[in-house]
Design an enzyme around this catalytic site. Structure first.
Site, PDB file in Angstrom:
ATOM      1  N   GLY A  58      16.915  26.090  91.178  1.00  0.00           N
ATOM      2  CA  GLY A  58      15.911  27.209  91.199  1.00  0.00           C
ATOM      3  C   GLY A  58      14.828  27.002  89.980  1.00  0.00           C
ATOM      4  O   GLY A  58      14.412  27.870  88.957  1.00  0.00           O
TER       5      GLY A  58
ATOM      6  N   SER B   6      11.658  26.545  90.796  1.00  0.00           N
ATOM      7  CA  SER B   6      10.178  26.796  91.189  1.00  0.00           C
ATOM      8  C   SER B   6       9.406  27.996  90.522  1.00  0.00           C
ATOM      9  O   SER B   6       8.120  28.275  90.663  1.00  0.00           O
ATOM     10  CB  SER B   6      10.082  27.240  92.713  1.00  0.00           C
ATOM     11  OG  SER B   6      10.976  28.302  93.103  1.00  0.00           O
TER      12      SER B   6
ATOM     13  N   VAL C 270      21.702  26.507  97.186  1.00  0.00           N
ATOM     14  CA  VAL C 270      23.140  26.172  96.678  1.00  0.00           C
ATOM     15  C   VAL C 270      24.036  26.995  97.318  1.00  0.00           C
ATOM     16  O   VAL C 270      25.235  26.847  96.974  1.00  0.00           O
ATOM     17  CB  VAL C 270      22.817  27.019  95.311  1.00  0.00           C
ATOM     18  CG1 VAL C 270      21.915  26.139  94.242  1.00  0.00           C
ATOM     19  CG2 VAL C 270      22.876  28.470  95.208  1.00  0.00           C
TER      20      VAL C 270
ATOM     21  N   ASN D  60      20.750  26.969  87.109  1.00  0.00           N
ATOM     22  CA  ASN D  60      19.826  28.192  86.725  1.00  0.00           C
ATOM     23  C   ASN D  60      19.504  28.830  88.005  1.00  0.00           C
ATOM     24  O   ASN D  60      19.324  30.172  87.704  1.00  0.00           O
ATOM     25  CB  ASN D  60      18.327  27.457  86.304  1.00  0.00           C
ATOM     26  CG  ASN D  60      17.670  28.582  86.080  1.00  0.00           C
ATOM     27  OD1 ASN D  60      17.546  29.773  85.359  1.00  0.00           O
ATOM     28  ND2 ASN D  60      16.705  28.598  87.294  1.00  0.00           N
TER      29      ASN D  60
ATOM     30  N   SER E 185      24.316  34.832  81.717  1.00  0.00           N
ATOM     31  CA  SER E 185      23.696  36.041  81.279  1.00  0.00           C
ATOM     32  C   SER E 185      24.312  36.956  80.312  1.00  0.00           C
ATOM     33  O   SER E 185      25.683  37.106  79.969  1.00  0.00           O
ATOM     34  CB  SER E 185      23.505  37.049  82.450  1.00  0.00           C
ATOM     35  OG  SER E 185      22.731  38.292  82.224  1.00  0.00           O
TER      36      SER E 185
ATOM     37  N   TYR F 151      26.795  41.873  89.544  1.00  0.00           N
ATOM     38  CA  TYR F 151      25.843  40.927  88.564  1.00  0.00           C
ATOM     39  C   TYR F 151      26.729  40.261  87.519  1.00  0.00           C
ATOM     40  O   TYR F 151      27.056  39.411  87.042  1.00  0.00           O
ATOM     41  CB  TYR F 151      24.578  41.454  88.360  1.00  0.00           C
ATOM     42  CG  TYR F 151      23.745  40.192  87.511  1.00  0.00           C
ATOM     43  CD1 TYR F 151      23.054  38.993  88.364  1.00  0.00           C
ATOM     44  CD2 TYR F 151      23.414  40.425  86.130  1.00  0.00           C
ATOM     45  CE1 TYR F 151      22.348  38.208  87.633  1.00  0.00           C
ATOM     46  CE2 TYR F 151      22.744  39.285  85.695  1.00  0.00           C
ATOM     47  CZ  TYR F 151      22.195  38.520  86.332  1.00  0.00           C
ATOM     48  OH  TYR F 151      21.361  37.329  85.633  1.00  0.00           O
TER      49      TYR F 151
ATOM     50  N   ALA G  70      30.089  40.522  86.869  1.00  0.00           N
ATOM     51  CA  ALA G  70      31.077  40.053  87.370  1.00  0.00           C
ATOM     52  C   ALA G  70      30.891  38.340  87.721  1.00  0.00           C
ATOM     53  O   ALA G  70      31.579  37.493  87.467  1.00  0.00           O
ATOM     54  CB  ALA G  70      31.726  40.606  88.610  1.00  0.00           C
TER      55      ALA G  70
ATOM     56  N   LYS H 247      28.287  36.351  86.557  1.00  0.00           N
ATOM     57  CA  LYS H 247      28.045  35.710  85.369  1.00  0.00           C
ATOM     58  C   LYS H 247      29.136  35.558  84.570  1.00  0.00           C
ATOM     59  O   LYS H 247      29.274  34.448  83.936  1.00  0.00           O
ATOM     60  CB  LYS H 247      26.859  36.325  84.694  1.00  0.00           C
ATOM     61  CG  LYS H 247      25.611  36.108  85.486  1.00  0.00           C
ATOM     62  CD  LYS H 247      25.092  34.736  85.757  1.00  0.00           C
ATOM     63  CE  LYS H 247      23.642  34.872  86.689  1.00  0.00           C
ATOM     64  NZ  LYS H 247      23.177  33.395  86.647  1.00  0.00           N
TER      65      LYS H 247
END
Length: 267
Positions: free
Chosen positions: A9, A11, A51, A77, A129, A142, A144, A146
Protein backbone atom coordinates in the site's frame (compact mmCIF):
# COMPACT_ATOMS: atom_id res chain seq x y z
CA UNK A 1 24.56 -2.76 1.08
CA UNK A 2 21.38 -0.93 2.10
CA UNK A 3 18.44 -2.75 3.62
CA UNK A 4 15.71 -3.76 1.18
CA UNK A 5 12.24 -2.73 2.33
CA UNK A 6 8.85 -3.71 0.91
CA UNK A 7 5.95 -1.43 1.86
CA UNK A 8 2.49 -2.70 0.92
CA UNK A 9 0.00 0.00 0.00
CA UNK A 10 2.81 2.38 -0.86
CA UNK A 11 1.12 4.56 -3.46
CA UNK A 12 -0.59 7.01 -1.09
CA UNK A 13 -1.19 8.02 2.50
CA UNK A 14 0.87 6.55 5.30
CA UNK A 15 2.51 3.98 3.02
CA UNK A 16 3.80 6.61 0.60
CA UNK A 17 5.02 8.77 3.46
CA UNK A 18 6.94 5.81 4.89
CA UNK A 19 8.41 4.91 1.49
CA UNK A 20 9.50 8.47 0.70
CA UNK A 21 11.07 8.94 4.14
CA UNK A 22 12.99 5.66 4.09
CA UNK A 23 14.19 6.35 0.55
CA UNK A 24 15.59 9.68 1.75
CA UNK A 25 17.37 7.78 4.52
CA UNK A 26 19.19 5.63 1.96
CA UNK A 27 17.21 2.39 2.09
CA UNK A 28 16.27 0.44 -1.02
CA UNK A 29 12.50 0.74 -0.98
CA UNK A 30 9.84 -1.01 -3.02
CA UNK A 31 6.23 -0.01 -2.61
CA UNK A 32 3.17 -1.81 -3.85
CA UNK A 33 -0.08 -0.85 -5.49
CA UNK A 34 -2.88 -2.72 -7.21
CA UNK A 35 -2.35 -0.40 -10.21
CA UNK A 36 1.22 0.97 -10.24
CA UNK A 37 0.73 2.59 -13.65
CA UNK A 38 -1.80 5.00 -12.16
CA UNK A 39 0.79 6.45 -9.78
CA UNK A 40 2.87 9.05 -11.59
CA UNK A 41 4.82 10.57 -8.70
CA UNK A 42 6.87 8.30 -6.46
CA UNK A 43 10.43 8.42 -5.17
CA UNK A 44 10.59 4.62 -5.12
CA UNK A 45 9.46 1.86 -7.52
CA UNK A 46 6.01 0.32 -7.16
CA UNK A 47 5.32 -3.36 -7.67
CA UNK A 48 1.87 -4.69 -8.59
CA UNK A 49 0.18 -6.30 -5.60
CA UNK A 50 -3.31 -7.30 -4.54
CA UNK A 51 -3.06 -8.58 -0.96
CA UNK A 52 -6.30 -10.54 -1.42
CA UNK A 53 -4.77 -12.60 -4.25
CA UNK A 54 -2.26 -15.34 -3.33
CA UNK A 55 -0.70 -15.44 -6.80
CA UNK A 56 -0.25 -11.67 -6.78
CA UNK A 57 1.44 -11.87 -3.39
CA UNK A 58 3.91 -14.54 -4.56
CA UNK A 59 4.69 -12.63 -7.75
CA UNK A 60 5.30 -9.41 -5.83
CA UNK A 61 7.71 -11.01 -3.35
CA UNK A 62 9.54 -12.90 -6.12
CA UNK A 63 9.90 -9.71 -8.16
CA UNK A 64 11.44 -7.79 -5.26
CA UNK A 65 13.81 -10.65 -4.42
CA UNK A 66 14.79 -10.97 -8.11
CA UNK A 67 15.51 -7.23 -8.43
CA UNK A 68 17.14 -6.62 -5.04
CA UNK A 69 18.35 -10.08 -4.02
CA UNK A 70 16.59 -10.06 -0.67
CA UNK A 71 13.88 -8.56 1.54
CA UNK A 72 15.09 -7.30 4.90
CA UNK A 73 11.93 -5.54 6.07
CA UNK A 74 8.27 -6.10 5.27
CA UNK A 75 5.92 -3.27 6.25
CA UNK A 76 2.35 -4.57 6.12
CA UNK A 77 0.58 -1.27 5.55
CA UNK A 78 -2.10 -2.01 2.92
CA UNK A 79 -5.58 -1.86 4.38
CA UNK A 80 -9.14 -0.68 3.96
CA UNK A 81 -11.49 1.27 6.17
CA UNK A 82 -15.06 0.23 6.86
CA UNK A 83 -17.83 1.94 8.81
CA UNK A 84 -21.45 1.27 9.55
CA UNK A 85 -23.85 -0.40 11.94
CA UNK A 86 -22.77 -4.04 11.98
CA UNK A 87 -26.39 -5.13 11.55
CA UNK A 88 -26.62 -3.18 8.30
CA UNK A 89 -23.13 -3.90 6.91
CA UNK A 90 -23.25 -6.36 3.99
CA UNK A 91 -21.55 -9.70 4.65
CA UNK A 92 -19.37 -9.40 1.54
CA UNK A 93 -18.00 -6.06 2.79
CA UNK A 94 -17.19 -7.60 6.17
CA UNK A 95 -15.36 -10.45 4.43
CA UNK A 96 -13.52 -7.98 2.19
CA UNK A 97 -12.30 -6.00 5.21
CA UNK A 98 -10.96 -9.10 6.94
CA UNK A 99 -9.43 -10.34 3.68
CA UNK A 100 -7.49 -7.10 3.21
CA UNK A 101 -6.68 -6.12 6.78
CA UNK A 102 -5.98 -9.53 8.33
CA UNK A 103 -5.70 -12.41 5.87
CA UNK A 104 -3.68 -10.33 3.41
CA UNK A 105 -0.98 -9.35 5.91
CA UNK A 106 -0.78 -12.96 7.13
CA UNK A 107 -0.31 -14.15 3.54
CA UNK A 108 2.41 -11.52 3.00
CA UNK A 109 4.21 -12.72 6.12
CA UNK A 110 4.04 -16.32 4.89
CA UNK A 111 5.49 -15.26 1.53
CA UNK A 112 8.52 -13.42 2.94
CA UNK A 113 9.34 -15.77 5.82
CA UNK A 114 11.17 -18.41 3.73
CA UNK A 115 13.49 -15.69 2.38
CA UNK A 116 14.09 -14.18 5.81
CA UNK A 117 14.64 -17.59 7.36
CA UNK A 118 17.27 -18.34 4.69
CA UNK A 119 18.97 -15.03 5.55
CA UNK A 120 18.61 -15.74 9.29
CA UNK A 121 17.49 -12.14 9.54
CA UNK A 122 14.42 -10.02 8.91
CA UNK A 123 11.91 -7.59 10.35
CA UNK A 124 8.13 -7.53 9.85
CA UNK A 125 6.22 -4.40 10.86
CA UNK A 126 2.43 -4.71 10.89
CA UNK A 127 0.57 -1.42 10.66
CA UNK A 128 -2.54 -1.83 12.80
CA UNK A 129 -4.56 0.95 14.44
CA UNK A 130 -5.32 2.46 17.82
CA UNK A 131 -8.91 1.54 16.88
CA UNK A 132 -7.81 -2.09 17.19
CA UNK A 133 -7.49 -1.74 20.96
CA UNK A 134 -11.18 -1.04 21.52
CA UNK A 135 -14.54 -1.74 19.95
CA UNK A 136 -15.52 1.61 18.45
CA UNK A 137 -19.18 2.26 17.60
CA UNK A 138 -19.88 2.06 13.87
CA UNK A 139 -16.27 0.95 13.33
CA UNK A 140 -16.62 -2.44 14.98
CA UNK A 141 -15.52 -4.46 11.96
CA UNK A 142 -12.48 -2.26 11.38
CA UNK A 143 -11.56 -2.47 15.06
CA UNK A 144 -11.90 -6.27 14.89
CA UNK A 145 -9.61 -6.64 11.85
CA UNK A 146 -6.87 -4.50 13.35
CA UNK A 147 -7.20 -5.99 16.83
CA UNK A 148 -6.88 -9.47 15.34
CA UNK A 149 -3.66 -8.50 13.53
CA UNK A 150 -2.24 -7.22 16.83
CA UNK A 151 -2.85 -10.64 18.42
CA UNK A 152 -1.51 -12.53 15.40
CA UNK A 153 1.69 -10.52 15.71
CA UNK A 154 1.99 -11.30 19.42
CA UNK A 155 1.78 -15.02 18.62
CA UNK A 156 3.93 -15.12 15.48
CA UNK A 157 6.84 -13.14 16.89
CA UNK A 158 7.39 -15.97 19.37
CA UNK A 159 7.15 -18.56 16.58
CA UNK A 160 9.71 -16.91 14.28
CA UNK A 161 12.27 -15.56 16.74
CA UNK A 162 14.48 -18.66 16.42
CA UNK A 163 14.88 -17.85 12.70
CA UNK A 164 16.38 -14.44 13.43
CA UNK A 165 13.14 -12.76 12.36
CA UNK A 166 11.62 -9.97 14.46
CA UNK A 167 8.01 -8.84 14.31
CA UNK A 168 6.18 -5.87 15.77
CA UNK A 169 3.00 -3.79 15.54
CA UNK A 170 2.76 -0.05 15.03
CA UNK A 171 -0.71 1.40 15.63
CA UNK A 172 -1.51 4.83 14.18
CA UNK A 173 -4.25 7.09 15.40
CA UNK A 174 -5.91 9.63 13.08
CA UNK A 175 -3.68 11.05 10.36
CA UNK A 176 -4.49 13.42 7.53
CA UNK A 177 -4.66 10.94 4.65
CA UNK A 178 -7.18 9.96 1.96
CA UNK A 179 -8.34 6.87 3.90
CA UNK A 180 -11.85 8.28 4.37
CA UNK A 181 -12.32 8.59 0.60
CA UNK A 182 -11.50 4.92 0.07
CA UNK A 183 -13.36 3.63 3.11
CA UNK A 184 -16.50 1.55 2.71
CA UNK A 185 -19.42 3.36 4.31
CA UNK A 186 -22.58 1.42 4.93
CA UNK A 187 -25.25 3.73 3.46
CA UNK A 188 -27.21 6.06 5.68
CA UNK A 189 -30.70 4.62 5.27
CA UNK A 190 -33.51 7.08 5.77
CA UNK A 191 -35.74 4.59 7.56
CA UNK A 192 -32.93 2.97 9.57
CA UNK A 193 -33.09 2.99 13.39
CA UNK A 194 -29.37 3.85 13.23
CA UNK A 195 -29.78 6.84 10.89
CA UNK A 196 -29.23 9.70 13.34
CA UNK A 197 -26.48 8.24 15.58
CA UNK A 198 -24.58 6.66 12.66
CA UNK A 199 -24.74 9.85 10.60
CA UNK A 200 -23.49 11.89 13.53
CA UNK A 201 -20.66 9.44 14.29
CA UNK A 202 -19.64 9.22 10.62
CA UNK A 203 -19.33 12.99 10.41
CA UNK A 204 -17.24 13.03 13.59
CA UNK A 205 -14.92 10.28 12.28
CA UNK A 206 -14.32 12.16 9.02
CA UNK A 207 -13.53 15.34 10.97
CA UNK A 208 -10.96 13.42 13.01
CA UNK A 209 -9.18 12.26 9.84
CA UNK A 210 -9.29 15.74 8.29
CA UNK A 211 -7.79 17.21 11.47
CA UNK A 212 -5.32 14.36 11.90
CA UNK A 213 -1.58 14.65 12.26
CA UNK A 214 1.11 14.59 9.60
CA UNK A 215 1.78 10.99 8.44
CA UNK A 216 5.49 11.79 8.51
CA UNK A 217 5.27 10.93 12.23
CA UNK A 218 4.46 7.35 11.26
CA UNK A 219 7.37 7.29 8.84
CA UNK A 220 9.73 8.52 11.55
CA UNK A 221 8.50 5.88 14.00
CA UNK A 222 8.92 3.12 11.41
CA UNK A 223 12.48 4.32 10.75
CA UNK A 224 13.15 4.27 14.49
CA UNK A 225 11.85 0.68 14.70
CA UNK A 226 14.03 -0.45 11.78
CA UNK A 227 17.08 1.01 13.52
CA UNK A 228 16.19 -0.67 16.84
CA UNK A 229 18.02 -3.94 17.54
CA UNK A 230 15.23 -5.38 19.68
CA UNK A 231 11.85 -3.83 18.79
CA UNK A 232 9.02 -3.78 21.29
CA UNK A 233 5.83 -5.75 20.66
CA UNK A 234 3.57 -2.70 20.37
CA UNK A 235 4.07 0.90 19.27
CA UNK A 236 1.41 3.63 19.14
CA UNK A 237 1.64 6.82 17.10
CA UNK A 238 -0.93 9.58 17.43
CA UNK A 239 -2.30 12.40 19.54
CA UNK A 240 -1.85 12.12 23.29
CA UNK A 241 -5.52 11.42 24.04
CA UNK A 242 -5.70 8.73 21.36
CA UNK A 243 -2.78 6.88 22.94
CA UNK A 244 -4.03 7.61 26.46
CA UNK A 245 -7.39 6.03 25.60
CA UNK A 246 -5.62 2.65 25.51
CA UNK A 247 -4.23 3.25 29.00
CA UNK A 248 -7.68 4.24 30.24
CA UNK A 249 -9.16 1.00 28.94
CA UNK A 250 -6.70 -0.96 31.07
CA UNK A 251 -7.41 1.13 34.16
CA UNK A 252 -11.14 1.79 34.11
CA UNK A 253 -14.05 -0.59 34.71
CA UNK A 254 -15.55 -1.75 31.41
CA UNK A 255 -18.84 0.14 31.73
CA UNK A 256 -17.11 3.36 32.73
CA UNK A 257 -14.86 3.12 29.69
CA UNK A 258 -17.88 2.38 27.48
CA UNK A 259 -19.56 5.50 28.87
CA UNK A 260 -16.51 7.59 27.97
CA UNK A 261 -16.61 6.31 24.39
CA UNK A 262 -20.35 6.91 24.16
CA UNK A 263 -19.93 10.46 25.40
CA UNK A 264 -17.09 11.08 22.97
CA UNK A 265 -19.24 10.02 20.03
CA UNK A 266 -22.30 11.75 21.53
CA UNK A 267 -24.27 8.48 21.59
Amino acid sequence: MSKVILVTGGSSGIGKSIGDYLTEKGYTVFGSSRNPSRTTQSSFPLVALDVTDENSIQQCVEEVVFKAGKIDVLINNAGVGITGPIEETPEHEIHKAFQTNLYGPIAMIKAVLPHMRKQRNGLIINVTSIAGYMGLPYRGIYSATKGALELVTEAMRMEVKDFGVKMTNVAPGDFATNIAAGRYHAPLLENSPYNAPYGQTLSLMNDHVDQGGDPIKMAQKVHEIIETSNPRIHYKVGAFMQKFSIVLKRLLPDKMYEKLLSNHYKL
